[in-house]
Design an enzyme around this catalytic site. Structure first.
Site, PDB file in Angstrom:
ATOM      1  N   VAL A  82      22.315 -45.273 -18.542  1.00 57.51           N
ATOM      2  CA  VAL A  82      23.406 -44.893 -19.427  1.00 57.51           C
ATOM      3  C   VAL A  82      22.884 -44.150 -20.653  1.00 57.51           C
ATOM      4  O   VAL A  82      23.476 -43.163 -21.098  1.00 57.51           O
ATOM      5  CB  VAL A  82      24.220 -46.141 -19.845  1.00 57.51           C
ATOM      6  CG1 VAL A  82      25.182 -45.809 -20.989  1.00 57.51           C
ATOM      7  CG2 VAL A  82      25.000 -46.687 -18.649  1.00 57.51           C
ATOM      8  N   GLU A  83      21.766 -44.604 -21.195  1.00 60.78           N
ATOM      9  CA  GLU A  83      21.242 -44.005 -22.425  1.00 60.78           C
ATOM     10  C   GLU A  83      20.678 -42.602 -22.212  1.00 60.78           C
ATOM     11  O   GLU A  83      20.947 -41.699 -23.005  1.00 60.78           O
ATOM     12  CB  GLU A  83      20.171 -44.906 -23.030  1.00 60.78           C
ATOM     13  CG  GLU A  83      20.707 -46.198 -23.630  1.00 60.78           C
ATOM     14  CD  GLU A  83      21.508 -45.972 -24.895  1.00 60.78           C
ATOM     15  OE1 GLU A  83      21.406 -44.881 -25.492  1.00 60.78           O
ATOM     16  OE2 GLU A  83      22.259 -46.885 -25.278  1.00 60.78           O
TER      17      GLU A  83
END
Length: 363
Positions: A160-161
């Site tokens: 996600v990051e």
């Protein structure tokens, strides 16, 4: 990432802590006044050269330099040479102002969760997570054993990051942090602390602060740690004597350490879907209900709550209706990384999707 410039070389920075007698000898040789505590020399008129560059004449920048010299023993001239090369980035200020837009709650479901989820859990993205997991499975398994955090969660966070290292940010961190420290009064105190920690990190790890790049807000590496998170949770997981968040193995260990420090329950679940609707109840990861309270409101868990007598009520907008979940303690731990129900659910479900795809297609 090793320190390449002489501006903040370890030798120069440590020289700031040299003895008074050494400074006195140097002062005598150069015809200057003795160095005060802090390790820099004044000229005969006791005038310090002013800061140059985009932050010249900026009182906040001047105060920051004073603090770093007095508190941490940085060499004033050398630090000014670095801060003087920092650029004020107007786009960083614009992006920060967009982070808190006015919000009008929708009158009904509009698919907000589906849109958010579809940014991460896609047929193209999941295989990249499988490849990352396969490549670093030894480090992921070691993190599970040492910290109790499963690979799915670590893979989900990094996915996600930064899309597993594909999108780590291209903004020079010194520029971003200096801009927000000296030209963004609303959060200047917070970002000045982050800039302080960033420069201390560069000194301790012998990194070049003029080279390191990340997000426009100062986040770094695979896991997008802010400097303060680096200070508290980053670890040398590949045992090379340095902590490097741009190294995937160090990032894996650091993310796992972060979760353990925030109370991750090894072997515990994350969330349990509910049947029923509870429109009258407040929802969100901060809420606290007993299972009996939720049952009285019309909700029934579709799995084990693992004996938890306090859970959060999560509500996801799936377009035509709302989907309710019981949030377990580990769900709340994920929100310590980013204070968002959508974020935490995406991390968990992305990690689960990658794990399932990997099991279906063993390498």
């Amino acid at each position: 990432m090793r320190f390449k410039v002489a501006l903040l070389s370890l030798t120069v920075l440590l020289a700031a802590c040299s003895s008074h007698s050494k400074n006195q000898k140097q002062a005598d040789q150069e015809g200057k006044a003795p160095a005060p505590k802090g390790g820099f020399l004044l000229d005969r008129e006791h005038n310090v050269q002013p800061l140059f560059g985009d932050f010249a004449g900026n009182p906040a920048a001047d105060r920051f330099v004073d603090m770093m010299v007095q508190k941490h023993g940085f060499d004033r001239a050398q630090l000014q040479a670095v801060i003087g090369q920092a650029k004020k980035l107007d786009y960083v200020l614009r992006l920060m102002d967009r982070q808190a837009p006015s919000y009008t709650p929708p009158t009904g479901p509009n698919g907000a969760w589906i849109r958010y989820r579809n940014k991460f859990i896609t047929p193209d993205n999941v295989p990249n997570g499988v490849a990352f997991w396969n490549q670093y499975q030894d480090a992921l398994e070691r993190a599970r054993q040492q910290y109790g955090v499963p690979p799915e969660i670590i893979v989900g966070i990094i996915g996600v990051e930064t899309r597993w290292g594909r999108v780590m940010g291209k903004t020079r961190l010194l520029d971003a942090l200096a801009t927000l420290s000296f030209s963004y009064p609303r959060r200047a105190e917070y970002f000045s602390s982050e800039l302080e920690t960033f420069l201390l990190m560069a000194r301790s790890e012998q990194d070049d602060p003029l080279d390191l790049r990340g997000s426009y807000a100062g986040a770094m590496g695979y896991g997008q740690f802010m400097p303060s998170s680096f200070k508290q949770y980053a670890v040398d997981f590949n045992n090379d004597g340095h902590i490097n968040l741009w190294d995937p193995v160090d990032a894996i260990g650091s993310v796992a350490n972060y979760f353990k420090a925030h109370g991750w329950v090894a072997g515990g679940g994350v969330a349990v879907p509910a049947s029923g609707q509870a429109p009258a109840l407040e929802n969100g990861f901060k809420t606290r209900y007993t299972p009996a309270m939720l049952q009285a409101a019309g909700l029934v868990p579709q799995g084990s709550l693992e004996g938890n007598q306090q859970v959060s009520l999560l509500r996801l907008d799936v377009g035509t209706s709302y989907q309710y979940w019981y949030g377990l303690p580990n769900f709340y731990v994920i929100t310590r990384y980013n204070h968002s129900t959508h974020y935490a659910m995406a991390v968990w479900q992305l990690g689960e999707a990658v794990g399932k795809a990997r099991s279906n297609n063993p390498f």
